[in-house]
Design an enzyme around this catalytic site. Structure first.
Site, PDB file in Angstrom:
ATOM      1  N   CYS A   1      71.145  -7.988  52.492  1.00  0.00           N
ATOM      2  CA  CYS A   1      72.506  -8.359  52.861  1.00  0.00           C
ATOM      3  C   CYS A   1      72.934  -7.552  54.085  1.00  0.00           C
ATOM      4  CB  CYS A   1      73.548  -8.120  51.768  1.00  0.00           C
ATOM      5  SG  CYS A   1      73.128  -8.877  50.210  1.00  0.00           S
TER       6      CYS A   1
ATOM      7  N   ARG B   1      69.019  -9.920  57.686  1.00  0.00           N
ATOM      8  CA  ARG B   1      69.048  -9.179  56.428  1.00  0.00           C
ATOM      9  C   ARG B   1      69.288 -10.084  55.216  1.00  0.00           C
ATOM     10  NH1 ARG B   1      69.492  -3.922  57.081  1.00  0.00           N
ATOM     11  NH2 ARG B   1      70.321  -3.706  54.993  1.00  0.00           N
TER      12      ARG B   1
ATOM     13  N   TRP C   1      71.826 -11.952  50.736  1.00  0.00           N
ATOM     14  CA  TRP C   1      70.499 -12.297  50.218  1.00  0.00           C
ATOM     15  C   TRP C   1      70.605 -12.071  48.718  1.00  0.00           C
ATOM     16  CZ3 TRP C   1      66.413  -9.906  47.603  1.00  0.00           C
ATOM     17  CH2 TRP C   1      65.189 -10.568  47.675  1.00  0.00           C
TER      18      TRP C   1
ATOM     19  N   ASN D   1      76.063  -4.266  49.870  1.00  0.00           N
ATOM     20  CA  ASN D   1      74.634  -4.500  50.065  1.00  0.00           C
ATOM     21  C   ASN D   1      73.915  -3.562  49.113  1.00  0.00           C
ATOM     22  OD1 ASN D   1      71.996  -4.666  51.061  1.00  0.00           O
ATOM     23  ND2 ASN D   1      72.392  -3.214  52.690  1.00  0.00           N
ATOM     24  N   GLY D   2      73.127  -4.124  48.193  1.00  0.00           N
ATOM     25  CA  GLY D   2      72.414  -3.272  47.240  1.00  0.00           C
ATOM     26  C   GLY D   2      72.468  -3.865  45.844  1.00  0.00           C
TER      27      GLY D   2
ATOM     28  N   GLU E   1      46.767 -10.881  57.772  1.00  0.00           N
ATOM     29  CA  GLU E   1      48.035 -10.988  58.505  1.00  0.00           C
ATOM     30  C   GLU E   1      48.243 -12.416  59.032  1.00  0.00           C
ATOM     31  OE1 GLU E   1      50.650  -9.454  58.740  1.00  0.00           O
ATOM     32  OE2 GLU E   1      51.600 -10.016  60.624  1.00  0.00           O
TER      33      GLU E   1
ATOM     34  N   LYS F   1      51.376 -14.821  58.094  1.00  0.00           N
ATOM     35  CA  LYS F   1      52.261 -15.428  59.102  1.00  0.00           C
ATOM     36  C   LYS F   1      52.407 -16.923  58.846  1.00  0.00           C
ATOM     37  CE  LYS F   1      53.893 -12.733  60.301  1.00  0.00           C
ATOM     38  NZ  LYS F   1      53.725 -11.322  60.142  1.00  0.00           N
TER      39      LYS F   1
ATOM     40  N   GLU G   1      54.444 -17.675  55.491  1.00  0.00           N
ATOM     41  CA  GLU G   1      55.857 -17.304  55.409  1.00  0.00           C
ATOM     42  C   GLU G   1      56.764 -18.158  56.295  1.00  0.00           C
ATOM     43  OE1 GLU G   1      56.938 -13.306  56.653  1.00  0.00           O
ATOM     44  OE2 GLU G   1      55.312 -13.300  58.110  1.00  0.00           O
TER      45      GLU G   1
ATOM     46  N   HIS H   1      31.718 -15.819  47.389  1.00  0.00           N
ATOM     47  CA  HIS H   1      31.962 -15.397  46.008  1.00  0.00           C
ATOM     48  C   HIS H   1      33.141 -16.148  45.399  1.00  0.00           C
ATOM     49  CE1 HIS H   1      28.980 -12.250  46.423  1.00  0.00           C
ATOM     50  NE2 HIS H   1      29.538 -11.954  47.591  1.00  0.00           N
TER      51      HIS H   1
ATOM     52  N   LYS I   1      64.751  -9.835  56.500  1.00  0.00           N
ATOM     53  CA  LYS I   1      64.044  -8.924  57.396  1.00  0.00           C
ATOM     54  C   LYS I   1      63.906  -7.538  56.804  1.00  0.00           C
ATOM     55  CE  LYS I   1      62.121  -7.998  61.325  1.00  0.00           C
ATOM     56  NZ  LYS I   1      60.729  -8.487  61.371  1.00  0.00           N
TER      57      LYS I   1
HETATM   58  C1  F6R Z   1      56.098 -10.309  57.199  1.00  0.00           C
HETATM   59  C2  F6R Z   1      57.083  -9.273  57.078  1.00  0.00           C
HETATM   60  C3  F6R Z   1      57.143  -8.471  55.828  1.00  0.00           C
HETATM   61  C4  F6R Z   1      57.394  -6.987  56.165  1.00  0.00           C
HETATM   62  C5  F6R Z   1      57.623  -6.185  54.880  1.00  0.00           C
HETATM   63  C6  F6R Z   1      57.782  -4.705  55.158  1.00  0.00           C
HETATM   64  O1  F6R Z   1      56.143 -10.913  58.438  1.00  0.00           O
HETATM   65  O2  F6R Z   1      57.846  -9.054  57.973  1.00  0.00           O
HETATM   66  O3  F6R Z   1      56.001  -8.619  55.070  1.00  0.00           O
HETATM   67  O4  F6R Z   1      56.310  -6.493  56.874  1.00  0.00           O
HETATM   68  O5  F6R Z   1      58.753  -6.661  54.231  1.00  0.00           O
HETATM   69  O6  F6R Z   1      58.856  -4.463  55.995  1.00  0.00           O
HETATM   70  P1  F6R Z   1      59.014  -3.122  56.767  1.00  0.00           P
HETATM   71  O7  F6R Z   1      57.913  -3.008  57.752  1.00  0.00           O
HETATM   72  O8  F6R Z   1      60.352  -3.216  57.429  1.00  0.00           O
HETATM   73  O9  F6R Z   1      58.950  -2.012  55.757  1.00  0.00           O
END
Ligand code: F6R
Length: 615
Positions: free
Chosen positions: A2, A27, A75, A101-102, A488, A492, A495, A511, A610
């Site tokens: 949030c 957020r 969120w 937020n929390g 990774e 990408k 998500e 396997h 984020k």
């Molecule tokens: C994927 C992504 C998330 C973050 C994860 C950790 O694209 O952005 O998987 O990498 O939530 O976030 P941070 O790096 O901010 O601790």
């Protein structure tokens, strides 16, 4: 998660709050709301959806006058995203209003108590419980708002950053923080409140970051008073000068923040090593490492804790640290590490990696490591973030603000920084020859221009994306340094496009995952020269034999894979240890273009945020 924003001063609060919420949508963005004091009364509007939906609704519902206001972009944690659960929330009297937020973990027991005392609740949220608890204390103990907030928070278990005001005393906002970030911008007779500094950058460069367990009473035209929530002691405000500028957080002509951030990588990587890597002199200097070099050298092992993309950067670092510096490394999901009673000693060095610096699980893992005597080093992007402050020492990646929810430049800059640390330790330990060390520095210096070159394949990658955009599943394979890149790449794609994708070590394919391969399955194989090239080519042969569609990520000029693959995407040649910095680029672009072609919200994919400040 949030995002919260507040304003008190002499300007119209409405545009500041709405613009601020837009900047904080990374957020969370499932509902939004605003509370304004218009000079005579409190006006609250909230809605399911994004901040633009809120703006639309406001046009028809309330006046937007007033120099005091708070806003929220949500969120969801407790209660589905809908109008009623959206913030701000009122107290039963309608006098007090809050954004939060929390998570209040003991909200059910508090709610029961309050219900017995006659309080009723419209929403399913923990936040509505908190504002009524504050009201209850205020009435029962006949105290001012600030005191009521303090007493209530001392009964609360959980995490919060909050802003509260009373419509009968519209000259002050009370804020508090525990576990969720909160910044205060200091202007001339005005104050800005926000989850990070981006909402107030054009108004002031002076900010105070509240520490955990601190609260503040902010009065227009007056100063800010900060106190410890527990013992009521006064805290001297520490005002920092912000380095960020507005341009850095705008899209700069790109369609999406994600694309902008992908294209920013040459500069971001340069910014990460700038001033730290002196190639001619053969020196790597980083105060956080230099000042604690004995800790690193005497460590039994390095434990890396992180989540998501940052965890993938940690996996790449494992290869580099072990390969170059011969230091044993374990890479842990912070969320698992914190709960599985891990063996940690004061001979361990823990490296916590986090773009946002706010990830709740990573923060908790750090606290656990510290409590067990480990030395904890942070690799963060956001300056002044909770993780940066909680660690014993650290280094910033200096990638600049990352707004797109899918992490891109954070990943490559984390790898760059961790490579510098590994090289430094390898040199000090005498594990790397002078020639090899110098060669690494020279090659690392060339990475930004090679990333630039890799970015030139954008149109070709877009064409490949158009062929596979309707796939339902996708496999990503890589070996050695490029195994984490495969993970990774898959993350990408899933998500932002919602296509199911899995990353695998190429040799593990036989396997199990090989059973998935048929003529409909696209398989992205990282097959750059050096490393395990021949072995990966054999894996490609195995896929070909089963009619899988092969997208090869290859070194410029490669001809072997070209003969076997359906498509190849070239990246410039570099050292194997640095290759993830290049092979990642086409995977980012591939997922970006597929998601755009599918009409997905690339910068704000569903269900994600984020900054994951809940566990
Ligand atoms: C994927 C992504 C998330 C973050 C994860 C950790 O694209 O952005 O998987 O990498 O939530 O976030 P941070 O790096 O901010 O601790």
């Amino acid at each position: 998660m949030c995002g919260i924003v507040g304003y008190i001063g002499h300007r119209d609060a409405f545009p500041i709050i709405i613009e601020g919420l837009k900047r904080l949508e990374y957020r969370g963005y499932d509902s939004a709301g605003i509370a304004l004091f218009d000079g005579t009364d409190l006006k609250v509007t909230k809605t399911k959806g994004k901040v633009v939906d809120l703006e639309d609704r406001i046009k028809n519902e309330i006046t937007t006058n007033g120099t005091l206001g708070i806003g929220h972009t949500r969120w969801a944690t407790h209660g589905v995203p809908n109008d009623v659960n959206a913030h701000p929330h009122y107290s039963n009297s309608g006098n007090l209003v809050i954004i939060h937020n929390g998570i209040i973990e003991n909200y059910e027991s508090l709610k029961k108590e309050l219900s017995k005392r006659g309080y009723t609740f419209k929403s399913d949220t923990d936040t509505e419980v908190l504002i009524n608890l504050i009201e209850d204390v205020k009435i029962k103990e006949n105290v001012k708002l600030g005191k009521a907030v303090q007493v209530a928070l001392n009964q609360v278990v959980g995490a919060y950053s909050i802003a509260v005001f009373d419509k009968n005393k519209p000259d002050e906002i009370v804020i508090a923080r525990l576990g969720s970030p909160l910044a205060v911008g200091i202007g001339e007779n005005e104050f800005f409140i926000a989850s990070d500094a981006s909402p107030f950058l054009e108004y002031t460069k002076n900010a105070i970051y509240l520490e955990d367990e601190e609260m503040a009473i902010i009065r227009a035209n007056k100063e800010i008073k900060i106190r410890k929530i527990k013992d009521d002691s006064l805290v001297d405000p520490y005002v920092q000068e912000l380095q960020m500028n507005l341009e850095q957080i705008e899209k700069g002509g790109y369609d999406h923040f994600m694309l902008k951030e992908i294209f920013e990588q040459p500069n971001a990587i340069k910014d990460t090593y700038r001033g730290r890597m002196l190639v001619k002199e053969g020196i790597i200097k980083m105060a956080g490492v230099d000042d604690n070099i004995e800790k690193f050298l005497n460590a039994n092992r390095v434990i890396i804790v992180a989540c998501g993309t940052s965890w993938h950067a940690g996996l790449v670092a494992e290869y580099i640290f072990e390969d170059l510096a011969r230091i044993p490394v374990e890479v842990e999901y912070a969320s698992e590490f914190r709960y599985r009673n891990p063996v940690i000693t004061n001979k361990d060095v823990v490296i916590a990696i986090s773009q946002s610096g706010e990830t709740a699980d990573t923060l908790a893992a750090i606290k656990l490591a510290k409590a067990n005597g480990a030395f904890v080093f942070g690799v963060c992007n956001v300056v002044g973030s909770s993780i940066a402050r909680e660690t014993h020492a650290g280094a910033y990646t200096h990638a600049g603000p990352e707004i797109g929810v899918a992490s891109t430049k954070a990943f490559t800059t984390q790898i760059t920084l961790l490579t510098l640390i590994a090289l430094k330790l390898a040199k000090v330990k005498g594990e790397i020859s002078n020639t090899n060390y110098r060669y690494h520095l020279q090659e690392l210096e060339l990475i930004p221009e090679k990333v630039q070159k890799a970015l030139e394949s954008d149109e070709h990658i877009k064409a490949v994306a158009s062929i596979y955009k309707d796939a339902r599943n996708c496999l990503y394979l890589g070996r050695g340094y490029n195994f984490p890149v495969a993970l990774e790449g898959a993350l990408k794609l899933k998500e932002i496009s919602y296509i199911h994708a899995e990353g695998y070590p190429a040799a593990e394919m036989k396997h199990g995952p090989i059973a998935l391969i048929d003529e409909n399955m696209p398989i992205v194989v990282i097959a750059t020269k050096k490393g395990h090239y021949e072995k990966v080519v054999s894996n490609i042969e195995e896929i070909k034999a089963r009619q899988g569609k092969i997208i090869g990520i290859v070194t410029e000029g490669d001809t072997n894979v070209k003969k076997l693959a359906d498509h190849v995407i070239e990246v410039p040649e570099t050292l194997e240890s640095l290759s993830p910095l290049l092979t990642t680029i086409p995977l980012q672009l591939l997922s970006y273009h597929i998601a755009v072609m599918l009409g997905k919200n690339v910068d704000q994919p569903r269900n994600l945020a984020k900054s994951v400040t809940v566990e």
